[in-house]
Scaffold this active site. Sequence first.
Site, PDB file in Angstrom:
ATOM      1  N   THR A  72       1.284  -4.180   6.063  1.00  8.53           N
ATOM      2  CA  THR A  72       0.898  -4.826   7.320  1.00  8.53           C
ATOM      3  C   THR A  72       1.970  -5.827   7.764  1.00  8.53           C
ATOM      4  OG1 THR A  72      -1.426  -4.563   6.739  1.00  8.53           O
ATOM      5  CG2 THR A  72      -0.924  -6.209   8.425  1.00  8.53           C
ATOM      6  N   ASN A 150      -2.884   8.240   7.652  1.00 11.39           N
ATOM      7  CA  ASN A 150      -3.621   7.869   6.442  1.00 11.39           C
ATOM      8  C   ASN A 150      -4.966   8.580   6.323  1.00 11.39           C
ATOM      9  OD1 ASN A 150      -3.533   5.869   8.684  1.00 11.39           O
ATOM     10  ND2 ASN A 150      -5.386   5.097   7.694  1.00 11.39           N
ATOM     11  N   GLN A 178       2.122   5.843   4.122  1.00  9.78           N
ATOM     12  CA  GLN A 178       1.529   6.968   3.382  1.00  9.78           C
ATOM     13  C   GLN A 178       2.549   8.044   3.049  1.00  9.78           C
ATOM     14  OE1 GLN A 178      -1.391   7.031   2.075  1.00  9.78           O
ATOM     15  NE2 GLN A 178      -2.453   5.397   3.162  1.00  9.78           N
ATOM     16  N   SER A 198       4.447   0.419   1.661  1.00  9.12           N
ATOM     17  CA  SER A 198       3.490  -0.458   0.985  1.00  9.12           C
ATOM     18  C   SER A 198       3.388  -0.070  -0.485  1.00  9.12           C
ATOM     19  CB  SER A 198       2.131  -0.302   1.680  1.00  9.12           C
ATOM     20  OG  SER A 198       1.110  -0.866   0.895  1.00  9.12           O
ATOM     21  N   HIS A 200       1.143  -0.622  -2.899  1.00 10.06           N
ATOM     22  CA  HIS A 200      -0.081  -0.147  -3.564  1.00 10.06           C
ATOM     23  C   HIS A 200      -0.473   1.271  -3.190  1.00 10.06           C
ATOM     24  CE1 HIS A 200      -3.351  -0.886  -0.433  1.00 10.06           C
ATOM     25  NE2 HIS A 200      -2.326  -1.480   0.121  1.00 10.06           N
ATOM     26  N   THR A 236       9.630 -17.734  -1.382  1.00 11.37           N
ATOM     27  CA  THR A 236      10.108 -17.374  -2.719  1.00 11.37           C
ATOM     28  C   THR A 236       9.599 -15.984  -3.094  1.00 11.37           C
ATOM     29  OG1 THR A 236      10.156 -19.687  -3.317  1.00 11.37           O
ATOM     30  CG2 THR A 236      10.128 -18.121  -5.148  1.00 11.37           C
ATOM     31  N   CYS A 324     -10.033   0.971   5.749  1.00 11.51           N
ATOM     32  CA  CYS A 324      -9.949  -0.273   6.502  1.00 11.51           C
ATOM     33  C   CYS A 324     -10.990  -0.323   7.609  1.00 11.51           C
ATOM     34  CB  CYS A 324      -8.557  -0.437   7.087  1.00 11.51           C
ATOM     35  SG  CYS A 324      -7.281  -0.185   5.876  1.00 11.51           S
TER      36      CYS A 324
HETATM   37  N1  PLP Z   1       0.018   1.676   7.228  1.00 11.08           N
HETATM   38  C1  PLP Z   1      -0.653   2.712   6.717  1.00 11.08           C
HETATM   39  C2  PLP Z   1      -0.385   4.093   7.228  1.00 11.08           C
HETATM   40  C3  PLP Z   1      -1.600   2.502   5.713  1.00 11.08           C
HETATM   41  O1  PLP Z   1      -2.286   3.533   5.211  1.00 11.08           O
HETATM   42  C4  PLP Z   1      -1.836   1.174   5.265  1.00 11.08           C
HETATM   43  C5  PLP Z   1      -2.885   0.883   4.268  1.00 11.08           C
HETATM   44  O2  PLP Z   1      -3.985   1.419   4.321  1.00 11.08           O
HETATM   45  C6  PLP Z   1      -1.088   0.131   5.835  1.00 11.08           C
HETATM   46  C7  PLP Z   1      -0.169   0.418   6.815  1.00 11.08           C
HETATM   47  C8  PLP Z   1      -1.293  -1.299   5.415  1.00 11.08           C
HETATM   48  O3  PLP Z   1      -0.693  -1.527   4.162  1.00 11.08           O
HETATM   49  P1  PLP Z   1      -1.112  -2.842   3.327  1.00 11.08           P
HETATM   50  O4  PLP Z   1      -2.467  -2.582   2.796  1.00 11.08           O
HETATM   51  O5  PLP Z   1      -0.064  -2.919   2.231  1.00 11.08           O
HETATM   52  O6  PLP Z   1      -1.036  -3.982   4.250  1.00 11.08           O
END
Ligand code: PLP
Length: 398
Positions: A72, A150, A178, A198, A200, A236, A324
């Site tokens: 994000t 996603n 993704q 991202s 995770h 940092t 989300c």
């Molecule tokens: N963009 C896409 C396509 C995603 O699937 C996600 C997370 O679901 C994000 C952005 C946001 O990533 P983060 O959770 O690291 O802020």
Amino acid sequence: MNIVYADNNATTQVAPEVLKEMLPYFRDLYGNPSSMHSFGGQVARKVKEAREKVARLIGAEPEEVLFTSCGTESDNTAIRAAIASNPEKRHIVTTRVEHPAVKNLCEYLARNGYRVTYLPVDRLGKVDVGRLEECLSDDTAIVTIMWANNETGVIFPIEEIARKVKEKGIAFHTDAGQAVGKIKVDLRKTPIDMLSLSGHKLHAPKGIGALYVRKGTKFSPFLIGGHQEGGRRGGTENVPSIVGLGKACELAGMRMGAETGRVRYFRDKLESSLLDRIPRAMVNGDREHRLPNTTSISFEYVEGEAILLMMNESGVCASSGSACTSGSLEPSHVLRAMGVPFTAAHGSIRFSLSVYNTEEDVDFIIAILPGIIERLRELSPYWKDSYKGDFWRDPTSV
Ligand code: PLP
């Protein structure tokens, strides 16, 4: 209870190799990479190594990679950098199916004096590239289009899109949250100015991301503070997570190919078995140009949330639409943009696999889901009267 985790587009488990690499940086090697002493210097070297690993996975130069706190932040930084560096330009182009990290920022900017064009997608979730050229103008500050969706896993023709945008000299950003780690991303071949990823989503921890900024791109920092990241992102460094992201990118590069092929085989088995066993089920999105791990399937006349709850009782984790947006009963904006009928959009489930899934996981879902759908449909007042045709199998005929 055994957990069958099939929600890897929401988040992934941290790879054991990643955790092992991170642990010393929580414990003994806690120096600040900006410090003058060698205790901090050894940490700075590890951050440099991690940057090189991230860059290698996406075909970038290490200096073109900035570490951020998440996908994000990367998306926000890219879009805000483009508009801050082109203050006279007031137009943004994006699509109707972006993640909220882009969608909600564009909506915010639209409320604050920007004109935003949302490119539509067709019934298969494919963006109309022809429409893109029509809407670019001298007033366009940035085009931001995701690499892979996603919810459906649909992959956009990013190389073609980037070329069209760059021919007009406009900044191009892609949210590849993704895509990176699942499909080949090579920035040497694709004229992208900025790319978000991202941690995770690819077996690194939550709370770490990266933004690629091509050399020469006009940029303006979002987080203004210290001189970290070459003055392009103050704060940092989150050293253990940066180390983890580097390791995760190294692993993803090694796994691309054979292991991704295994994930695709499991996804295809899951999808075709569910379609065979469950009437009035359809896949959402273009099955040809799709991430290897993702399938979004609509089961008509049932509520996605009810399916999730019943699968949850058996230990199966999946998602209805985007993680989300869950919590709201509105059908997902992605499925609505694709024109998926209301009765089907409500009953959509996203399964997203990873290299840690086994064939037993997939067989378990195939064994339990038909019974769950049947039970829920028995309770549905609409199901008995519903249209009995089978056009759902072929969305192109709608
Ligand atoms: N963009 C896409 C396509 C995603 O699937 C996600 C997370 O679901 C994000 C952005 C946001 O990533 P983060 O959770 O690291 O802020």
